[in-house]
Design a protein around this motif. Structure first.
Motif, mmCIF file in Angstrom:
data_model
loop_
_atom_site.group_PDB
_atom_site.id
_atom_site.type_symbol
_atom_site.label_atom_id
_atom_site.label_comp_id
_atom_site.label_asym_id
_atom_site.label_seq_id
_atom_site.Cartn_x
_atom_site.Cartn_y
_atom_site.Cartn_z
ATOM 1 N N ALA A 268 -27.373 -110.042 136.154
ATOM 2 C CA ALA A 268 -26.676 -111.066 135.365
ATOM 3 C C ALA A 268 -25.867 -111.980 136.278
ATOM 4 C CB ALA A 268 -25.777 -110.417 134.317
ATOM 5 N N ALA A 269 -25.164 -111.409 137.235
ATOM 6 C CA ALA A 269 -24.375 -112.216 138.180
ATOM 7 C C ALA A 269 -25.272 -113.102 139.025
ATOM 8 C CB ALA A 269 -23.531 -111.306 139.064
ATOM 9 N N ALA A 270 -26.403 -112.569 139.473
ATOM 10 C CA ALA A 270 -27.328 -113.357 140.297
ATOM 11 C C ALA A 270 -27.911 -114.528 139.502
ATOM 12 C CB ALA A 270 -28.448 -112.470 140.830
ATOM 13 N N PRO B 59 -13.611 -110.758 121.990
ATOM 14 C CA PRO B 59 -12.650 -109.908 122.690
ATOM 15 C C PRO B 59 -13.172 -108.528 123.065
ATOM 16 C CG PRO B 59 -11.554 -111.069 120.926
ATOM 17 C CD PRO B 59 -13.039 -111.337 120.775
ATOM 18 N N ASP B 60 -14.125 -107.979 122.301
ATOM 19 C CA ASP B 60 -14.606 -106.631 122.569
ATOM 20 C C ASP B 60 -15.761 -106.560 123.579
ATOM 21 O OD1 ASP B 60 -16.447 -107.842 120.891
ATOM 22 O OD2 ASP B 60 -16.784 -106.056 119.669
ATOM 23 N N ASN B 61 -16.208 -107.687 124.110
ATOM 24 C CA ASN B 61 -17.350 -107.697 125.031
ATOM 25 C C ASN B 61 -16.859 -107.593 126.477
ATOM 26 O OD1 ASN B 61 -19.645 -108.213 126.561
ATOM 27 N ND2 ASN B 61 -20.443 -109.724 125.115
ATOM 28 N N GLU B 62 -16.508 -106.385 126.873
ATOM 29 C CA GLU B 62 -15.936 -106.147 128.202
ATOM 30 C C GLU B 62 -16.887 -106.525 129.337
ATOM 31 O OE1 GLU B 62 -12.863 -105.473 129.179
ATOM 32 O OE2 GLU B 62 -12.301 -105.616 127.064
ATOM 33 N N ALA B 63 -18.180 -106.274 129.157
ATOM 34 C CA ALA B 63 -19.141 -106.602 130.218
ATOM 35 C C ALA B 63 -19.129 -108.106 130.512
ATOM 36 C CB ALA B 63 -20.541 -106.136 129.832
ATOM 37 N N SER B 64 -19.081 -108.925 129.477
ATOM 38 C CA SER B 64 -19.049 -110.370 129.689
ATOM 39 C C SER B 64 -17.725 -110.824 130.289
ATOM 40 C CB SER B 64 -19.319 -111.111 128.384
ATOM 41 O OG SER B 64 -20.682 -110.981 128.043
ATOM 42 N N HIS B 65 -16.624 -110.218 129.869
ATOM 43 C CA HIS B 65 -15.330 -110.558 130.467
ATOM 44 C C HIS B 65 -15.375 -110.290 131.979
ATOM 45 C CE1 HIS B 65 -13.154 -111.448 126.768
ATOM 46 N NE2 HIS B 65 -13.670 -110.351 126.232
ATOM 47 N N ARG B 66 -15.910 -109.138 132.364
ATOM 48 C CA ARG B 66 -16.019 -108.806 133.797
ATOM 49 C C ARG B 66 -16.957 -109.764 134.519
ATOM 50 N NH1 ARG B 66 -16.332 -103.628 131.676
ATOM 51 N NH2 ARG B 66 -18.564 -103.557 132.066
ATOM 52 N N LEU B 67 -18.105 -110.085 133.892
ATOM 53 C CA LEU B 67 -19.087 -110.966 134.512
ATOM 54 C C LEU B 67 -18.481 -112.327 134.828
ATOM 55 C CD1 LEU B 67 -22.039 -111.689 135.323
ATOM 56 C CD2 LEU B 67 -22.378 -112.362 132.917
ATOM 57 N N PHE B 68 -17.801 -112.934 133.867
ATOM 58 C CA PHE B 68 -17.281 -114.281 134.076
ATOM 59 C C PHE B 68 -16.010 -114.297 134.919
ATOM 60 C CE2 PHE B 68 -20.410 -115.087 130.867
ATOM 61 C CZ PHE B 68 -20.946 -116.288 131.299
ATOM 62 N N THR B 69 -15.214 -113.237 134.867
ATOM 63 C CA THR B 69 -14.048 -113.146 135.741
ATOM 64 C C THR B 69 -14.497 -113.020 137.197
ATOM 65 O OG1 THR B 69 -12.707 -112.171 133.988
ATOM 66 C CG2 THR B 69 -11.973 -111.804 136.254
ATOM 67 N N SER B 70 -15.507 -112.197 137.454
ATOM 68 C CA SER B 70 -16.005 -112.053 138.830
ATOM 69 C C SER B 70 -16.737 -113.313 139.279
ATOM 70 C CB SER B 70 -16.884 -110.811 138.977
ATOM 71 O OG SER B 70 -18.068 -110.931 138.221
ATOM 72 N N ARG C 170 -15.878 -115.331 142.683
ATOM 73 C CA ARG C 170 -16.885 -115.640 143.720
ATOM 74 C C ARG C 170 -16.948 -117.123 144.037
ATOM 75 N NH1 ARG C 170 -19.833 -112.377 140.576
ATOM 76 N NH2 ARG C 170 -21.249 -114.001 139.813
ATOM 77 N N HIS C 171 -16.627 -117.948 143.068
ATOM 78 C CA HIS C 171 -16.735 -119.399 143.244
ATOM 79 C C HIS C 171 -15.393 -120.071 143.498
ATOM 80 C CE1 HIS C 171 -21.023 -119.682 142.405
ATOM 81 N NE2 HIS C 171 -20.807 -118.610 141.676
ATOM 82 N N GLY C 172 -14.362 -119.262 143.744
ATOM 83 C CA GLY C 172 -13.057 -119.806 144.077
ATOM 84 C C GLY C 172 -12.483 -120.692 142.992
ATOM 85 N N ALA C 173 -12.762 -120.367 141.745
ATOM 86 C CA ALA C 173 -12.358 -121.209 140.621
ATOM 87 C C ALA C 173 -11.288 -120.525 139.786
ATOM 88 C CB ALA C 173 -13.573 -121.524 139.749
ATOM 89 N N ARG D 136 -12.905 -121.347 130.439
ATOM 90 C CA ARG D 136 -13.184 -122.595 131.165
ATOM 91 C C ARG D 136 -12.944 -122.283 132.638
ATOM 92 N NH1 ARG D 136 -10.425 -126.862 128.432
ATOM 93 N NH2 ARG D 136 -12.362 -127.145 127.275
ATOM 94 N N ILE D 137 -14.004 -122.333 133.422
ATOM 95 C CA ILE D 137 -13.987 -121.920 134.825
ATOM 96 C C ILE D 137 -14.260 -123.127 135.700
ATOM 97 C CG2 ILE D 137 -15.055 -120.424 136.548
ATOM 98 C CD1 ILE D 137 -15.875 -118.590 134.141
ATOM 99 N N GLY D 138 -13.331 -123.426 136.605
ATOM 100 C CA GLY D 138 -13.562 -124.546 137.506
ATOM 101 C C GLY D 138 -12.297 -124.949 138.231
ATOM 102 N N PRO D 139 -12.376 -125.862 139.116
ATOM 103 C CA PRO D 139 -13.633 -126.436 139.586
ATOM 104 C C PRO D 139 -14.383 -125.436 140.465
ATOM 105 C CG PRO D 139 -11.810 -127.319 140.862
ATOM 106 C CD PRO D 139 -11.207 -126.453 139.786
ATOM 107 N N LEU D 140 -15.705 -125.533 140.418
ATOM 108 C CA LEU D 140 -16.531 -124.646 141.229
ATOM 109 C C LEU D 140 -16.517 -125.118 142.671
ATOM 110 C CD1 LEU D 140 -19.616 -124.228 138.868
ATOM 111 C CD2 LEU D 140 -17.601 -122.752 139.080
ATOM 112 N N VAL D 141 -16.374 -124.176 143.580
ATOM 113 C CA VAL D 141 -16.344 -124.489 145.017
ATOM 114 C C VAL D 141 -17.699 -124.170 145.609
ATOM 115 C CG1 VAL D 141 -15.263 -123.944 147.221
ATOM 116 C CG2 VAL D 141 -13.889 -124.004 145.147
#
Length: 164
Positions: free
Chosen positions: A92-94, A117-128, A132-135, A159-164
Protein backbone atom coordinates in the motif's frame (compact mmCIF):
# COMPACT_ATOMS: atom_id res chain seq x y z
CA UNK A 1 8.15 0.75 -10.44
CA UNK A 2 8.85 -2.72 -9.10
CA UNK A 3 8.05 -3.35 -5.41
CA UNK A 4 9.47 -6.86 -5.36
CA UNK A 5 10.69 -9.02 -8.19
CA UNK A 6 7.30 -10.60 -8.63
CA UNK A 7 5.19 -7.39 -8.37
CA UNK A 8 4.68 -4.51 -10.78
CA UNK A 9 3.02 -1.13 -10.25
CA UNK A 10 1.01 -0.10 -13.28
CA UNK A 11 -1.79 2.12 -14.56
CA UNK A 12 -5.17 0.36 -14.41
CA UNK A 13 -7.18 -0.39 -17.54
CA UNK A 14 -10.90 -1.06 -17.85
CA UNK A 15 -10.17 -4.79 -17.90
CA UNK A 16 -9.03 -4.35 -14.25
CA UNK A 17 -12.34 -2.91 -13.03
CA UNK A 18 -13.86 -6.22 -11.90
CA UNK A 19 -10.71 -7.20 -10.02
CA UNK A 20 -10.57 -3.82 -8.25
CA UNK A 21 -14.20 -4.23 -7.23
CA UNK A 22 -13.44 -7.74 -5.87
CA UNK A 23 -10.40 -6.50 -3.91
CA UNK A 24 -12.47 -3.64 -2.43
CA UNK A 25 -15.31 -6.03 -1.55
CA UNK A 26 -12.98 -8.53 0.06
CA UNK A 27 -11.23 -5.84 2.12
CA UNK A 28 -14.27 -5.68 4.42
CA UNK A 29 -13.23 -2.14 5.41
CA UNK A 30 -13.81 -0.01 2.32
CA UNK A 31 -17.13 1.42 1.29
CA UNK A 32 -17.97 -0.76 -1.70
CA UNK A 33 -18.98 1.12 -4.82
CA UNK A 34 -20.87 -0.46 -7.72
CA UNK A 35 -18.90 -2.65 -10.16
CA UNK A 36 -19.76 -0.07 -12.82
CA UNK A 37 -18.00 2.68 -10.85
CA UNK A 38 -14.74 0.69 -10.80
CA UNK A 39 -14.95 0.29 -14.58
CA UNK A 40 -15.46 4.04 -14.95
CA UNK A 41 -12.64 4.73 -12.53
CA UNK A 42 -10.26 2.59 -14.59
CA UNK A 43 -11.32 4.46 -17.71
CA UNK A 44 -11.63 8.07 -16.52
CA UNK A 45 -9.12 8.27 -13.67
CA UNK A 46 -6.50 5.70 -14.68
CA UNK A 47 -3.84 8.42 -14.84
CA UNK A 48 -4.35 9.24 -11.18
CA UNK A 49 -4.64 5.65 -9.99
CA UNK A 50 -2.30 2.69 -9.67
CA UNK A 51 -2.72 -1.07 -9.70
CA UNK A 52 -0.26 -3.61 -8.30
CA UNK A 53 0.11 -6.76 -10.38
CA UNK A 54 1.71 -10.14 -9.96
CA UNK A 55 4.27 -11.27 -12.53
CA UNK A 56 1.34 -12.86 -14.38
CA UNK A 57 -0.54 -9.55 -14.57
CA UNK A 58 -3.16 -10.34 -11.92
CA UNK A 59 -4.26 -7.23 -9.95
CA UNK A 60 -3.58 -7.64 -6.22
CA UNK A 61 -3.92 -4.07 -4.99
CA UNK A 62 -4.88 -0.60 -6.06
CA UNK A 63 -5.02 3.07 -5.19
CA UNK A 64 -7.67 5.21 -6.85
CA UNK A 65 -7.42 8.97 -6.95
CA UNK A 66 -8.29 12.10 -8.83
CA UNK A 67 -7.09 15.70 -9.07
CA UNK A 68 -9.55 18.10 -7.45
CA UNK A 69 -11.03 20.38 -10.10
CA UNK A 70 -11.05 23.37 -7.71
CA UNK A 71 -7.51 22.64 -6.48
CA UNK A 72 -5.47 21.29 -9.42
CA UNK A 73 -2.37 20.86 -7.26
CA UNK A 74 -4.25 18.44 -4.96
CA UNK A 75 -4.54 14.70 -5.49
CA UNK A 76 -7.49 13.14 -3.66
CA UNK A 77 -6.88 9.50 -2.78
CA UNK A 78 -10.25 7.76 -2.91
CA UNK A 79 -9.47 4.13 -2.00
CA UNK A 80 -6.44 2.02 -1.12
CA UNK A 81 -6.76 -1.76 -1.01
CA UNK A 82 -4.46 -4.78 -1.06
CA UNK A 83 -5.60 -8.35 -1.55
CA UNK A 84 -5.46 -10.16 1.79
CA UNK A 85 -2.82 -12.66 0.65
CA UNK A 86 -0.42 -9.81 -0.18
CA UNK A 87 -0.81 -7.60 2.89
CA UNK A 88 1.98 -6.81 5.32
CA UNK A 89 4.70 -6.27 2.68
CA UNK A 90 4.46 -2.49 2.31
CA UNK A 91 2.53 -2.70 -0.94
CA UNK A 92 0.00 0.00 0.00
CA UNK A 93 2.82 2.42 0.86
CA UNK A 94 4.68 1.60 -2.36
CA UNK A 95 1.56 2.19 -4.47
CA UNK A 96 0.83 5.47 -2.69
CA UNK A 97 4.44 6.66 -3.15
CA UNK A 98 4.37 5.69 -6.83
CA UNK A 99 1.14 7.55 -7.42
CA UNK A 100 2.36 10.65 -5.55
CA UNK A 101 5.56 10.67 -7.60
CA UNK A 102 3.63 10.46 -10.89
CA UNK A 103 1.17 13.14 -9.75
CA UNK A 104 3.99 15.45 -8.64
CA UNK A 105 5.34 15.35 -12.20
CA UNK A 106 2.00 16.94 -13.21
CA UNK A 107 2.19 19.70 -10.60
CA UNK A 108 0.47 18.04 -7.63
CA UNK A 109 1.91 19.28 -4.33
CA UNK A 110 -0.69 18.06 -1.85
CA UNK A 111 -2.59 14.85 -1.08
CA UNK A 112 -6.01 14.67 0.52
CA UNK A 113 -7.89 11.64 1.74
CA UNK A 114 -10.64 10.90 4.22
CA UNK A 115 -10.49 8.16 6.82
CA UNK A 116 -13.05 6.94 9.32
CA UNK A 117 -11.82 7.19 12.93
CA UNK A 118 -11.76 3.40 13.39
CA UNK A 119 -9.53 2.66 10.35
CA UNK A 120 -6.18 2.42 12.12
CA UNK A 121 -4.37 0.89 9.13
CA UNK A 122 -5.21 3.91 6.96
CA UNK A 123 -4.27 6.36 9.71
CA UNK A 124 -0.84 4.68 9.93
CA UNK A 125 -0.47 4.54 6.13
CA UNK A 126 -1.10 8.24 5.58
CA UNK A 127 0.82 9.39 8.67
CA UNK A 128 3.89 7.44 7.50
CA UNK A 129 3.37 8.73 3.94
CA UNK A 130 3.52 12.31 5.22
CA UNK A 131 6.68 11.55 7.19
CA UNK A 132 8.40 9.92 4.18
CA UNK A 133 7.61 12.97 2.06
CA UNK A 134 8.59 15.57 4.64
CA UNK A 135 5.06 16.98 4.66
CA UNK A 136 2.86 18.28 7.40
CA UNK A 137 -0.58 16.84 8.02
CA UNK A 138 -3.73 18.77 8.86
CA UNK A 139 -6.72 16.78 10.13
CA UNK A 140 -10.34 17.67 10.69
CA UNK A 141 -13.79 16.20 10.14
CA UNK A 142 -14.86 16.78 6.53
CA UNK A 143 -18.18 14.91 6.58
CA UNK A 144 -19.94 14.44 9.90
CA UNK A 145 -22.10 11.38 10.59
CA UNK A 146 -25.29 13.44 10.24
CA UNK A 147 -24.55 14.00 6.53
CA UNK A 148 -24.72 10.29 5.73
CA UNK A 149 -28.10 8.60 5.17
CA UNK A 150 -27.03 5.21 6.54
CA UNK A 151 -25.35 5.76 9.91
CA UNK A 152 -21.88 5.94 8.34
CA UNK A 153 -19.24 7.25 10.71
CA UNK A 154 -17.56 10.61 10.20
CA UNK A 155 -14.89 11.01 7.53
CA UNK A 156 -11.75 12.75 8.77
CA UNK A 157 -9.93 14.78 6.13
CA UNK A 158 -6.16 14.38 5.97
CA UNK A 159 -4.50 17.21 4.03
CA UNK A 160 -0.84 16.32 3.47
CA UNK A 161 1.62 18.76 1.97
CA UNK A 162 3.52 20.28 0.57
CA UNK A 163 5.17 17.16 -0.78
CA UNK A 164 8.96 17.29 -0.88
Amino acid sequence: MTVARELLLDTPGIEDGAALWRIARDSRTLDLNSPYSYLLWCRDFAGTSVVARTAHGEPIGFVTGYVRPERPRTLVVWQVAVDEAHRGRGLAAAMLDDLAQRAAASGVREVETTITPDNEASHRLFTSFAARHGARTERGVLFDTALFPDGHGPEVLYRIGPLV
